[in-house]
Write a protein that holds these residues in place. Structure first.
Motif, PDB file in Angstrom:
ATOM      1  N   VAL A   1       9.940   0.962  -3.435  1.00 23.72           N
ATOM      2  CA  VAL A   1      10.152   2.379  -3.143  1.00 23.72           C
ATOM      3  C   VAL A   1       9.930   3.243  -4.383  1.00 23.72           C
ATOM      4  O   VAL A   1       9.236   4.267  -4.324  1.00 23.72           O
ATOM      5  CB  VAL A   1      11.575   2.602  -2.575  1.00 23.72           C
ATOM      6  CG1 VAL A   1      11.910   4.086  -2.535  1.00 23.72           C
ATOM      7  CG2 VAL A   1      11.674   2.002  -1.181  1.00 23.72           C
ATOM      8  N   GLY A   2      10.517   2.842  -5.514  1.00 19.12           N
ATOM      9  CA  GLY A   2      10.369   3.632  -6.729  1.00 19.12           C
ATOM     10  C   GLY A   2       8.922   3.786  -7.144  1.00 19.12           C
ATOM     11  O   GLY A   2       8.470   4.887  -7.490  1.00 19.12           O
ATOM     12  N   ALA A   3       8.166   2.699  -7.095  1.00 17.02           N
ATOM     13  CA  ALA A   3       6.762   2.734  -7.504  1.00 17.02           C
ATOM     14  C   ALA A   3       5.943   3.624  -6.582  1.00 17.02           C
ATOM     15  O   ALA A   3       5.093   4.401  -7.037  1.00 17.02           O
ATOM     16  CB  ALA A   3       6.187   1.320  -7.513  1.00 17.02           C
ATOM     17  N   HIS A   4       6.190   3.545  -5.281  1.00 16.70           N
ATOM     18  CA  HIS A   4       5.419   4.359  -4.340  1.00 16.70           C
ATOM     19  C   HIS A   4       5.779   5.844  -4.446  1.00 16.70           C
ATOM     20  O   HIS A   4       4.902   6.706  -4.316  1.00 16.70           O
ATOM     21  CB  HIS A   4       5.614   3.852  -2.915  1.00 16.70           C
ATOM     22  CG  HIS A   4       4.974   2.521  -2.661  1.00 16.70           C
ATOM     23  ND1 HIS A   4       3.640   2.276  -2.937  1.00 16.70           N
ATOM     24  CD2 HIS A   4       5.467   1.355  -2.170  1.00 16.70           C
ATOM     25  CE1 HIS A   4       3.351   1.033  -2.616  1.00 16.70           C
ATOM     26  NE2 HIS A   4       4.441   0.447  -2.157  1.00 16.70           N
TER      27      HIS A   4
ATOM     28  N   GLU B   1       3.873  10.952  -0.381  1.00 15.06           N
ATOM     29  CA  GLU B   1       4.600  12.051   0.248  1.00 15.06           C
ATOM     30  C   GLU B   1       5.160  11.656   1.609  1.00 15.06           C
ATOM     31  O   GLU B   1       6.218  12.146   2.020  1.00 15.06           O
ATOM     32  CB  GLU B   1       3.695  13.271   0.383  1.00 15.06           C
ATOM     33  CG  GLU B   1       3.289  13.874  -0.965  1.00 15.06           C
ATOM     34  CD  GLU B   1       2.419  15.111  -0.797  1.00 15.06           C
ATOM     35  OE1 GLU B   1       2.181  15.511   0.366  1.00 15.06           O
ATOM     36  OE2 GLU B   1       1.996  15.657  -1.822  1.00 15.06           O
ATOM     37  N   SER B   2       4.453  10.775   2.302  1.00 17.47           N
ATOM     38  CA  SER B   2       4.946  10.309   3.592  1.00 17.47           C
ATOM     39  C   SER B   2       6.279   9.594   3.434  1.00 17.47           C
ATOM     40  O   SER B   2       7.208   9.787   4.224  1.00 17.47           O
ATOM     41  CB  SER B   2       3.918   9.371   4.228  1.00 17.47           C
ATOM     42  OG  SER B   2       4.420   8.797   5.417  1.00 17.47           O
ATOM     43  N   LEU B   3       6.393   8.776   2.391  1.00 19.50           N
ATOM     44  CA  LEU B   3       7.637   8.060   2.133  1.00 19.50           C
ATOM     45  C   LEU B   3       8.746   9.029   1.742  1.00 19.50           C
ATOM     46  O   LEU B   3       9.887   8.902   2.202  1.00 19.50           O
ATOM     47  CB  LEU B   3       7.424   7.035   1.014  1.00 19.50           C
ATOM     48  CG  LEU B   3       8.656   6.270   0.539  1.00 19.50           C
ATOM     49  CD1 LEU B   3       9.289   5.483   1.684  1.00 19.50           C
ATOM     50  CD2 LEU B   3       8.296   5.336  -0.612  1.00 19.50           C
TER      51      LEU B   3
ATOM     52  N   PHE C   1       0.796  -1.225   0.000  1.00 13.39           N
ATOM     53  CA  PHE C   1       0.000   0.000   0.000  1.00 13.39           C
ATOM     54  C   PHE C   1       0.829   1.277   0.000  1.00 13.39           C
ATOM     55  O   PHE C   1       0.316   2.345  -0.341  1.00 13.39           O
ATOM     56  CB  PHE C   1      -0.919   0.026   1.229  1.00 13.39           C
ATOM     57  CG  PHE C   1      -1.816  -1.167   1.358  1.00 13.39           C
ATOM     58  CD1 PHE C   1      -2.667  -1.535   0.330  1.00 13.39           C
ATOM     59  CD2 PHE C   1      -1.810  -1.938   2.513  1.00 13.39           C
ATOM     60  CE1 PHE C   1      -3.495  -2.645   0.444  1.00 13.39           C
ATOM     61  CE2 PHE C   1      -2.631  -3.046   2.642  1.00 13.39           C
ATOM     62  CZ  PHE C   1      -3.473  -3.401   1.596  1.00 13.39           C
ATOM     63  N   GLY C   2       2.091   1.177   0.403  1.00  8.57           N
ATOM     64  CA  GLY C   2       2.906   2.374   0.595  1.00  8.57           C
ATOM     65  C   GLY C   2       2.826   2.821   2.038  1.00  8.57           C
ATOM     66  O   GLY C   2       1.902   2.468   2.783  1.00  8.57           O
ATOM     67  N   ARG C   3       3.794   3.615   2.452  1.00  6.98           N
ATOM     68  CA  ARG C   3       3.869   4.067   3.848  1.00  6.98           C
ATOM     69  C   ARG C   3       2.655   4.911   4.226  1.00  6.98           C
ATOM     70  O   ARG C   3       2.084   4.746   5.295  1.00  6.98           O
ATOM     71  CB  ARG C   3       5.166   4.874   4.036  1.00  6.98           C
ATOM     72  CG  ARG C   3       5.435   5.279   5.471  1.00  6.98           C
ATOM     73  CD  ARG C   3       6.719   6.076   5.551  1.00  6.98           C
ATOM     74  NE  ARG C   3       6.955   6.566   6.894  1.00  6.98           N
ATOM     75  CZ  ARG C   3       7.583   5.908   7.842  1.00  6.98           C
ATOM     76  NH1 ARG C   3       8.055   4.707   7.594  1.00  6.98           N
ATOM     77  NH2 ARG C   3       7.761   6.442   9.045  1.00  6.98           N
ATOM     78  N   ALA C   4       2.237   5.820   3.336  1.00  2.00           N
ATOM     79  CA  ALA C   4       1.152   6.746   3.662  1.00  2.00           C
ATOM     80  C   ALA C   4      -0.173   6.035   3.847  1.00  2.00           C
ATOM     81  O   ALA C   4      -0.992   6.439   4.681  1.00  2.00           O
ATOM     82  CB  ALA C   4       1.030   7.813   2.570  1.00  2.00           C
ATOM     83  N   LYS C   5      -0.422   4.971   3.092  1.00  2.00           N
ATOM     84  CA  LYS C   5      -1.741   4.333   3.090  1.00  2.00           C
ATOM     85  C   LYS C   5      -1.836   3.107   3.994  1.00  2.00           C
ATOM     86  O   LYS C   5      -2.916   2.529   4.141  1.00  2.00           O
ATOM     87  CB  LYS C   5      -2.124   3.946   1.663  1.00  2.00           C
ATOM     88  CG  LYS C   5      -2.324   5.151   0.754  1.00  2.00           C
ATOM     89  CD  LYS C   5      -2.737   4.725  -0.655  1.00  2.00           C
ATOM     90  CE  LYS C   5      -2.936   5.943  -1.541  1.00  2.00           C
ATOM     91  NZ  LYS C   5      -3.311   5.547  -2.926  1.00  2.00           N
ATOM     92  N   THR C   6      -0.727   2.704   4.579  1.00  2.65           N
ATOM     93  CA  THR C   6      -0.769   1.552   5.490  1.00  2.65           C
ATOM     94  C   THR C   6      -1.374   1.971   6.816  1.00  2.65           C
ATOM     95  O   THR C   6      -0.925   2.926   7.446  1.00  2.65           O
ATOM     96  CB  THR C   6       0.649   0.998   5.717  1.00  2.65           C
ATOM     97  OG1 THR C   6       1.139   0.447   4.494  1.00  2.65           O
ATOM     98  CG2 THR C   6       0.639  -0.102   6.769  1.00  2.65           C
TER      99      THR C   6
END
Length: 204
Positions: A110-113, A119-121, A33-38
């Protein structure tokens, strides 16, 4: 030793096992999900635990992500030690370090997110970049010292300069996927590419 002691030991083992399960679930959710959406709910479901159990281990998302980072650092250290164990040159050691960090980056997509606007990542990476370079420098330091003592470094290149340049190159390159001259999804290829590029101006 009382008869209650084994029970306490077993309970501790169960708690540690649960913590590891939560951390691994957090890693999977962050990759997906990515850092922001987890969310904490995502992680609880993925770990197969209740929200109450999750919050007993980690008070909030910040604590959870700190735990994941520490878990990853332990994994990276063990993997780097394994890969660099037979390093015959500084180039070999840099290749091992690049492979480990590229593997972590690929695992978390990381690249995909970043491309998707997480933005959080991006903020996390900006805030952590200095510490990540310090960590990479500490890992490569013994190999740079060995290379310096063996006359492997070019004249005029100090061990401190080599260490700093390698750490900067490895951390930046493995966190800014996609790369155009090498497959960022192949950690070993990234490691070899980084070693060749980073060491070409450092080593004789």
């Amino acid at each position: 030793m009382s008869s209650a002691d084994p029970a306490r030991g077993t309970d501790t083992d169960v708690r540690d096992e649960t913590r590891d399960r939560i951390l691994l679930a957090g890693m999977r959710c962050t990759a997906q999900f990515g850092r922001a959406k987890t969310t904490m709910q995502d992680v609880a479901v993925a770990a197969g635990v209740s929200r109450a159990t999750l919050y007993r281990y980690f008070a909030d998302r910040g604590a959870l992500f700190s735990g994941i980072r520490e878990y990853e650092h332990e994994h990276d250290l063990a993997e780097f030690s394994r890969l660099a164990d037979g390093a015959r040159s500084l180039t070999d050691a840099v290749a091992a370090l690049g492979e480990v960090l590229a593997g972590t980056s690929a695992r978390y997509r990381v690249g995909a997110h970043l491309a998707a606007g997480d933005e959080s990542l991006a903020t996390y990476m900006a805030l952590r970049s200095g510490r990540e370079r310090e960590r990479a420098a500490a890992l490569i330091r013994p190999y740079v010292a060995r290379a310096s003592a063996a006359g492997e470094l070019r004249p005029g290149v100090s061990a401190a300069e080599a260490e700093e340049w390698i750490a900067l190159a490895v951390v930046q390159a493995t966190s800014l996927a996609p790369l155009h001259s090498v497959d960022a999804e192949d950690p070993a290829a990234v490691g070899r590419w980084l070693a060749r590029m980073a060491c070409s101006g450092l080593c004789v």
